[in-house]
Scaffold this active site. Sequence first.
Site, PDB file in Angstrom:
ATOM      1  N   ARG A 224       0.854  -1.175   0.000  1.00 41.35           N
ATOM      2  CA  ARG A 224       0.000   0.000   0.000  1.00 41.35           C
ATOM      3  C   ARG A 224       0.891   1.226   0.000  1.00 41.35           C
ATOM      4  O   ARG A 224       1.946   1.248   0.653  1.00 41.35           O
ATOM      5  CB  ARG A 224      -0.919   0.015   1.222  1.00 41.35           C
ATOM      6  CG  ARG A 224      -1.756  -1.237   1.406  1.00 41.35           C
ATOM      7  CD  ARG A 224      -2.719  -1.470   0.278  1.00 41.35           C
ATOM      8  NE  ARG A 224      -3.802  -0.492   0.269  1.00 41.35           N
ATOM      9  CZ  ARG A 224      -4.621  -0.316  -0.765  1.00 41.35           C
ATOM     10  NH1 ARG A 224      -4.457  -1.010  -1.873  1.00 41.35           N
ATOM     11  NH2 ARG A 224      -5.589   0.570  -0.690  1.00 41.35           N
ATOM     12  N   ASP A 248       4.997   0.634  -7.006  1.00 39.33           N
ATOM     13  CA  ASP A 248       3.805   0.370  -7.812  1.00 39.33           C
ATOM     14  C   ASP A 248       2.560   0.960  -7.163  1.00 39.33           C
ATOM     15  O   ASP A 248       1.502   0.991  -7.773  1.00 39.33           O
ATOM     16  CB  ASP A 248       3.630  -1.148  -7.998  1.00 39.33           C
ATOM     17  CG  ASP A 248       2.479  -1.477  -8.933  1.00 39.33           C
ATOM     18  OD1 ASP A 248       2.513  -1.021 -10.093  1.00 39.33           O
ATOM     19  OD2 ASP A 248       1.540  -2.182  -8.508  1.00 39.33           O
ATOM     20  N   GLU A 253      -3.088   8.436  -5.464  1.00 38.51           N
ATOM     21  CA  GLU A 253      -3.146   7.895  -6.817  1.00 38.51           C
ATOM     22  C   GLU A 253      -4.346   8.479  -7.554  1.00 38.51           C
ATOM     23  O   GLU A 253      -5.388   8.718  -6.948  1.00 38.51           O
ATOM     24  CB  GLU A 253      -3.247   6.363  -6.770  1.00 38.51           C
ATOM     25  CG  GLU A 253      -2.032   5.697  -6.141  1.00 38.51           C
ATOM     26  CD  GLU A 253      -2.125   4.177  -6.112  1.00 38.51           C
ATOM     27  OE1 GLU A 253      -3.110   3.629  -6.671  1.00 38.51           O
ATOM     28  OE2 GLU A 253      -1.247   3.523  -5.538  1.00 38.51           O
ATOM     29  N   HIS A 272       0.235   1.198 -10.268  1.00 41.39           N
ATOM     30  CA  HIS A 272      -0.589   0.256  -9.494  1.00 41.39           C
ATOM     31  C   HIS A 272      -1.118  -0.862 -10.399  1.00 41.39           C
ATOM     32  O   HIS A 272      -2.326  -1.103 -10.495  1.00 41.39           O
ATOM     33  CB  HIS A 272      -1.754   1.000  -8.842  1.00 41.39           C
ATOM     34  CG  HIS A 272      -2.289   0.270  -7.633  1.00 41.39           C
ATOM     35  ND1 HIS A 272      -2.890   0.919  -6.570  1.00 41.39           N
ATOM     36  CD2 HIS A 272      -2.327  -1.045  -7.313  1.00 41.39           C
ATOM     37  CE1 HIS A 272      -3.268   0.034  -5.661  1.00 41.39           C
ATOM     38  NE2 HIS A 272      -2.937  -1.179  -6.095  1.00 41.39           N
ATOM     39  N   SER A 274       0.729  -4.122 -10.599  1.00 44.87           N
ATOM     40  CA  SER A 274       1.504  -5.343 -10.391  1.00 44.87           C
ATOM     41  C   SER A 274       0.641  -6.596 -10.345  1.00 44.87           C
ATOM     42  O   SER A 274       1.105  -7.685 -10.698  1.00 44.87           O
ATOM     43  CB  SER A 274       2.316  -5.242  -9.090  1.00 44.87           C
ATOM     44  OG  SER A 274       1.479  -5.094  -7.964  1.00 44.87           O
TER      45      SER A 274
END
Length: 315
Positions: A224, A248, A253, A272, A274
């Site tokens: 996170r 990632d 975001e 984000h 992965s």
Amino acid sequence: MTTPTLLVLDAEPLPRLGRLTGRARIEHTDEAALAERLPHADVLLVWDFTSRAVRSAWPGEGPRPRWVHTASAGVDHLMCPELVASDTVVTNARGIFDQPIAEYVAALVLTMAKDLPRTLQLQRERTWRHRETQRVAGTRACIVGSGPIGRTIARTLQALDVTPAIVGRAAGTGVHGPEELDRLIARADWVIAAAPLTDQTYGMFDARRFGVMQPSARFINIGRGPLVVEDALAEALAKRWIAGAALDVFEHEPLTPDSPLWDVPGLIVSPHMSGDTIGWRDQLGLQFVELYERWAAGRPLLNVVDKKRGYVPGR
């Protein structure tokens, strides 16, 4: 018998719920109407797992869904005191993302060890520059997070002859306790954040922790975003306290075009992604349908979150 009302907090593309025809009254909502519609739902599917609307819309006293499912591994975007205190069951998408994320981490390890970003840059510049790269076999990884994702990362890295050490909330079989974290990251070549976001893990990777790491170490966060103090990571890379990093996930975001993180030396930024392989949304939808069928039949639900801890307990 009354047909249960299933409320879906929408995101595109919508989930495929055709198997539930006749077994659920399926209604859709956006964030604006969520608070009004929640008291009338038996089940809430948080398909828009980027939304934090549940936290502000969750009713206090009175009618509320008996079950909430989020199409994500993390549940911090849901949790508010009223939901935690209620008898509503919360489940997550545990199991969908384990192997894809582990593969992504392995790809990042190889990318950084073999200096692939520089190779691609030199190709664009039409420059022939021979270099030596790092051998991955024989290196050590410290994986912070002992859930299925962390354990799958460990198994995947072992295939590359990387020796993993897993750190969890408490010591157990194959898992080190949090009191050993500093000792393990001090000797690790790869430090990988795969922990859930809780009060205990928020900002755990700060300037002090980056200072503990070896100058040759690389850091990866696929857990996170708020696990990491991003300014501290940027400083650690700029001052070469560590050799490189890959993020990632981020505190906010999507990452804005003017974010300074884009230009931090030695940092790989990915949006984000992965755990998102081809067909992942269909897998999330199928998982929910199967859980709904269990719930409707009165069978115990899987992936039940300990709301006070903020994750699914167990292995």
